[in-house]
Design a protein around this motif. Sequence first.
Motif, PDB file in Angstrom:
ATOM      1  N   PHE A   1       5.059   6.780   2.753  1.00 23.08           N
ATOM      2  CA  PHE A   1       5.786   5.524   2.884  1.00 23.08           C
ATOM      3  C   PHE A   1       4.962   4.398   2.283  1.00 23.08           C
ATOM      4  O   PHE A   1       3.793   4.589   1.951  1.00 23.08           O
ATOM      5  CB  PHE A   1       6.239   5.249   4.322  1.00 23.08           C
TER       6      PHE A   1
ATOM      7  N   HIS B   1      -6.804   6.751   9.447  1.00 23.89           N
ATOM      8  CA  HIS B   1      -6.232   6.990   8.110  1.00 23.89           C
ATOM      9  C   HIS B   1      -7.262   6.677   7.036  1.00 23.89           C
ATOM     10  O   HIS B   1      -7.926   5.653   7.102  1.00 23.89           O
ATOM     11  CB  HIS B   1      -4.994   6.093   7.935  1.00 23.89           C
TER      12      HIS B   1
ATOM     13  N   HIS C   1       4.035   0.148   2.548  1.00 16.97           N
ATOM     14  CA  HIS C   1       4.079  -0.960   3.507  1.00 16.97           C
ATOM     15  C   HIS C   1       3.134  -2.064   3.074  1.00 16.97           C
ATOM     16  O   HIS C   1       2.198  -1.831   2.314  1.00 16.97           O
ATOM     17  CB  HIS C   1       3.766  -0.478   4.926  1.00 16.97           C
TER      18      HIS C   1
ATOM     19  N   HIS D   1      -4.689   3.290  12.227  1.00 15.65           N
ATOM     20  CA  HIS D   1      -3.362   2.841  11.802  1.00 15.65           C
ATOM     21  C   HIS D   1      -2.575   2.188  12.927  1.00 15.65           C
ATOM     22  O   HIS D   1      -1.435   1.776  12.745  1.00 15.65           O
ATOM     23  CB  HIS D   1      -2.570   3.972  11.156  1.00 15.65           C
TER      24      HIS D   1
ATOM     25  N   HIS E   1       1.051   4.506   1.192  1.00 15.53           N
ATOM     26  CA  HIS E   1       0.345   5.257   2.236  1.00 15.53           C
ATOM     27  C   HIS E   1       0.345   6.758   1.964  1.00 15.53           C
ATOM     28  O   HIS E   1       1.398   7.394   1.959  1.00 15.53           O
ATOM     29  CB  HIS E   1       0.993   4.955   3.587  1.00 15.53           C
TER      30      HIS E   1
ATOM     31  N   HIS F   1       0.020  -4.403   3.406  1.00 14.08           N
ATOM     32  CA  HIS F   1      -1.288  -4.171   4.028  1.00 14.08           C
ATOM     33  C   HIS F   1      -1.949  -5.480   4.422  1.00 14.08           C
ATOM     34  O   HIS F   1      -3.166  -5.548   4.598  1.00 14.08           O
ATOM     35  CB  HIS F   1      -2.195  -3.345   3.112  1.00 14.08           C
TER      36      HIS F   1
ATOM     37  N   HIS G   1      -9.393   3.470   8.326  1.00 14.05           N
ATOM     38  CA  HIS G   1      -9.088   2.599   9.470  1.00 14.05           C
ATOM     39  C   HIS G   1      -8.143   3.239  10.468  1.00 14.05           C
ATOM     40  O   HIS G   1      -7.473   4.231  10.181  1.00 14.05           O
ATOM     41  CB  HIS G   1      -8.479   1.281   8.970  1.00 14.05           C
TER      42      HIS G   1
ATOM     43  N   HIS H   1      -7.708   6.042   2.972  1.00 13.81           N
ATOM     44  CA  HIS H   1      -7.010   5.750   1.715  1.00 13.81           C
ATOM     45  C   HIS H   1      -7.592   6.582   0.570  1.00 13.81           C
ATOM     46  O   HIS H   1      -8.778   6.897   0.568  1.00 13.81           O
ATOM     47  CB  HIS H   1      -7.194   4.275   1.335  1.00 13.81           C
TER      48      HIS H   1
ATOM     49  N   HIS I   1       0.857  -1.185   0.000  1.00 10.76           N
ATOM     50  CA  HIS I   1       0.000   0.000   0.000  1.00 10.76           C
ATOM     51  C   HIS I   1       0.894   1.237   0.000  1.00 10.76           C
ATOM     52  O   HIS I   1       1.923   1.262   0.679  1.00 10.76           O
ATOM     53  CB  HIS I   1      -0.905  -0.012   1.243  1.00 10.76           C
TER      54      HIS I   1
HETATM   55 CU1  C2O Z   1      -0.658   2.942   5.965  1.00  8.63          CU
HETATM   56 CU2  C2O Z   1      -4.289   1.347   5.297  1.00  8.63          CU
HETATM   57  O1  C2O Z   1      -2.512   2.141   5.624  1.00  8.63           O
END
Ligand code: C2O
Length: 455
Positions: free
Chosen positions: A138, A397, A140, A439, A100, A142, A437, A399, A98
């Motif tokens: 960043f 957060h 990451h 984080h 972010h 998911h 959601h 999206h 993802h």
């Molecule tokens: Cu860093 Cu759903 O997120």
Amino acid sequence: LQLTGASTLGALAGCAGRLPGTDDDGGREVTPRSTVTSDPDSSVSLTAGSGTIRPAPETSTTNWMYEGQYPGPELRVQEGDVLSVELTNSLQKATTIHWHGVPVPNPVDGVPNVTQEPIASGETFTYTFRAEPSGTYFYHSHVGLQLDRGLLGPLIVEEREPHVEYDREYVVVVDDYLPGEPELPSGSGRGGGGMMGDVRPPYEGLLINGRLPEDPPRFEVAEGERVRLRFVNAGSATVFGVRIAGHEMTVTHADGRPVEPVDVDSFVFGAGERYDVVIEATNPGTWAVQADALDGNEPPARAVVEYESAGGGSPQRPSSVSNRLQYGDLRSISSLDGVSGEPDRTFDLTLSRGRGQSYTWTIDGQAYPDADPLQVRPDEHVRIRMTNQSPVVHPMHLHGHFFQVGNAIKDTVIVPGHRGQVTIDFHADNPGRWLFHCHNLYHLDAGMARVVRYV
Ligand code: C2O
Ligand code: CU
């Protein structure tokens, strides 16, 4: 800031058609951002696999990571460039990436079972998107708790014309360090917290750029320079308070969006938030950059700002906090289109710990994935009002969109505990199915999420 401007849509619209619910006056149009098909300006291959990290000379553990590095390789592109990342999954488990904060087209957002099938072990998947707007982001995994195993790295989208002048910059990834396999707390067990409270995972320390405080990263500066520091909270369950000894910080960006400069001596950020600051190197010496866990007892994460003239030595610690950044201090330089006046749709959501024996966190009493989507229509001005009925903070957060909170534009915002309330407004300008959601990864994994679904 052009989130809906003609050039953005022109570049991204592809073959997508006009959706119902868009303006009839021909003003604003909301078109799904379809997958970018033009040749990438920048192509990167990342392999997710396991490897060894050495956060201090005497400490090594096996973690999961990209390209054998933790944090993963820094991806750096110019605003508007098309970035293509081919992810190869060498883990034994399925994964995704993802991006972010970047409002990418929905099919490359990397949310398992919402925007894509998880990428199976041994498979590859290519994410292609136009990197805009500029900012500190960043990337990451998911899937589940994989972020807390180390599957993360910085993504920097450089401005074509920086509104801040600086002579050099450093990216500062702050993280909580969990050597073993992350696990969800089991129900009422695993020590303390009780029904309403919470337990942090058994972290072994706090890291900056993958280093424990006994072996901190060193940021060299020369006297007279302006130094930009891009802070990313890549932690999974930690709110950090950040200070730099001997220097005031001028906050220039919140979650990548430029703000009117604010001078502070500290800021607090939750998981998923980012701040860019500039310091003036006018105080020669060796100084600590310190990130304290506000909700944990680990020794603070540390880096060192070292003047070329200083010749080493142990760093001076920051003094006590007198002027900490508040959200109310943040004023975005640009404004978000489509969120002025009264909203077209409002959601009032309660954030709380689930009832019952198992460890769950809920939004309005529902734990994802057994939770209703929040339905919006294209082009709507959507408001979400959150009330936190638990004693712990939730960094929430969204999206695919930026939102307005007070006078700031952000994508992640802390909702304080004990009936803290935060209201965000966004423009539904990026059709698709988007996760909204907490984080805190453990809260997310225990249900604190909803899908925002365009209908
Ligand atoms: Cu860093 Cu759903 O997120
Ligand atoms: Cu939470």
